[in-house]
Write an enzyme that holds these catalytic residues in place. Structure first.
Site, PDB file in Angstrom:
ATOM      1  N   ASP A  38       0.916  -1.105  -0.077  1.00  0.00           N
ATOM      2  CA  ASP A  38       0.085   0.054  -0.153  1.00  0.00           C
ATOM      3  C   ASP A  38       0.840   1.392  -0.059  1.00  0.00           C
ATOM      4  OD1 ASP A  38      -3.100   0.365   0.648  1.00  0.00           O
ATOM      5  OD2 ASP A  38      -2.184   2.278   1.334  1.00  0.00           O
ATOM      6  N   ASN A  81      -4.497  -4.913  -7.408  1.00  0.00           N
ATOM      7  CA  ASN A  81      -5.842  -4.046  -6.782  1.00  0.00           C
ATOM      8  C   ASN A  81      -5.618  -2.645  -6.705  1.00  0.00           C
ATOM      9  OD1 ASN A  81      -8.202  -4.474  -5.180  1.00  0.00           O
ATOM     10  ND2 ASN A  81      -6.712  -3.401  -3.777  1.00  0.00           N
ATOM     11  N   SER A 132     -13.462  -3.372 -12.088  1.00  0.00           N
ATOM     12  CA  SER A 132     -15.040  -2.717 -11.647  1.00  0.00           C
ATOM     13  C   SER A 132     -15.748  -2.982 -12.795  1.00  0.00           C
ATOM     14  CB  SER A 132     -14.406  -1.204 -11.334  1.00  0.00           C
ATOM     15  OG  SER A 132     -15.585  -0.480 -11.462  1.00  0.00           O
ATOM     16  N   TYR A 145     -12.058   7.419 -14.465  1.00  0.00           N
ATOM     17  CA  TYR A 145     -12.127   6.328 -13.928  1.00  0.00           C
ATOM     18  C   TYR A 145     -12.691   5.165 -14.781  1.00  0.00           C
ATOM     19  CZ  TYR A 145     -13.666   2.763 -10.250  1.00  0.00           C
ATOM     20  OH  TYR A 145     -13.635   1.372 -10.086  1.00  0.00           O
ATOM     21  N   LYS A 149     -10.678   2.040 -16.383  1.00  0.00           N
ATOM     22  CA  LYS A 149     -11.039   0.675 -16.101  1.00  0.00           C
ATOM     23  C   LYS A 149     -11.387  -0.071 -17.340  1.00  0.00           C
ATOM     24  CE  LYS A 149     -10.529   0.834 -11.611  1.00  0.00           C
ATOM     25  NZ  LYS A 149      -9.620  -0.334 -10.927  1.00  0.00           N
ATOM     26  N   VAL A 178     -18.949  -1.409  -3.924  1.00  0.00           N
ATOM     27  CA  VAL A 178     -18.264  -2.179  -2.609  1.00  0.00           C
ATOM     28  C   VAL A 178     -17.916  -1.041  -1.477  1.00  0.00           C
ATOM     29  CG1 VAL A 178     -16.354  -3.689  -1.858  1.00  0.00           C
ATOM     30  CG2 VAL A 178     -17.099  -3.708  -4.139  1.00  0.00           C
TER      31      VAL A 178
END
Length: 254
Positions: A38, A81, A132, A145, A149, A178
């Site tokens: 991370d 991820n 996604s 986004y 994606k 989510v």
């Protein structure tokens, strides 16, 4: 599936929280050796300490070699991820578009470039891309986004069709809402489109493990996305009209 990942070397990027943390916990519970990556070093360490993993903080694009060394030289599963939920229209700043491309697409490309030589040589490896549903459909109010994606999905698809006969397994996870910090950051657009059917990060991890067991490329934690995807392909004008109605509803509520 537990037997397949027992003692496997796994890297999960963006694993300080949300879907990434849920994936890291699930792999660790199945007996894998997990590197938790991370940008936030403290978050990476917290999750790693919790699951008995190894924290390797930093930019997901640059940590593959260090993470591989931490796993003793072998990576079996790579979970791409880490992502950014960049909102905005075509007028979003160039820096916003550039960051979305870099994190949502190019980080996957760089990881694959680093991992594929060893995987192809030995004839096995698993690349998991958190895409996604926006990568199959779209998302109102979030052009950077949605567009990137789509790119992430296209790259995962390309990897699978190019290398599956050489032992590479690829999975594209395409959930809708989510319950994560990223969903909270989507504001009114997310509240309208995503929150009503939002699921927990653990549900996404469950869906991935089921998909791995069934050797499926496309992982749909929200099964209804398959229907939407079929409608989009079969009748794009109808689908675009329906999406435009949602856009107008969102604009009216602003």
């Amino acid at each position: 599936m537990v037997e397949a990942v027992q003692d496997a070397g796994v890297i999960v990027t963006g694993a300080g929280g949300g879907i990434g943390a849920a994936l890291a916990r699930r792999f660790a519970a199945a007996g894998a050796r997990v590197v938790v990556n991370d940008l936030d070093a403290a978050k990476a360490k917290t999750v790693a300490d919790e699951i008995g993993g190894i924290a390797v903080p930093g930019d997901a694009s640059t940590i593959v070699a260090e993470a591989r060394d931490a796993l003793g030289g072998t990576v079996d599963v790579y979970c791409a991820n880490a992502g950014v939920g960049s909102g905005g229209t075509e007028a979003a700043a160039e820096q916003v578009w550039a960051l979305a491309w870099d994190v949502n697409v190019m980080a996957h490309v760089r990881a694959a470039h680093e991992l594929l030589p060893a995987w192809l040589e030995r004839g096995s490896g698993r690349f998991v891309s958190t895409v996604s549903a926006a990568g199959l459909l779209t998302m109102i109010g979030a052009a950077p986004y949605a567009v990137t994606k789509h790119g992430a999905y296209a790259f995962a698809e390309w990897l699978s069709l190019t290398y599956r006969h050489r032992g590479l397994k690829v999975h594209a996870i395409c959930p809708q809402g989510v319950r994560t910090d990223m969903l909270a950051a989507t504001g009114s657009a997310g509240a309208l489109v995503l929150q009503p059917s939002a699921i927990e990060p653990e549900d996404v991890a469950d869906a991935l493990f089921t998909g791995m067991e069934e050797d499926r490329f496309l992982i749909l934690p929200h099964p209804e996305v398959a229907e939407y995807y079929q409608v989009r392909a079969a009748n794009p004008d109808r689908w675009l009209t329906n999406m435009n109605h949602i856009q107008q509803k969102w604009e009216a509520g602003q």
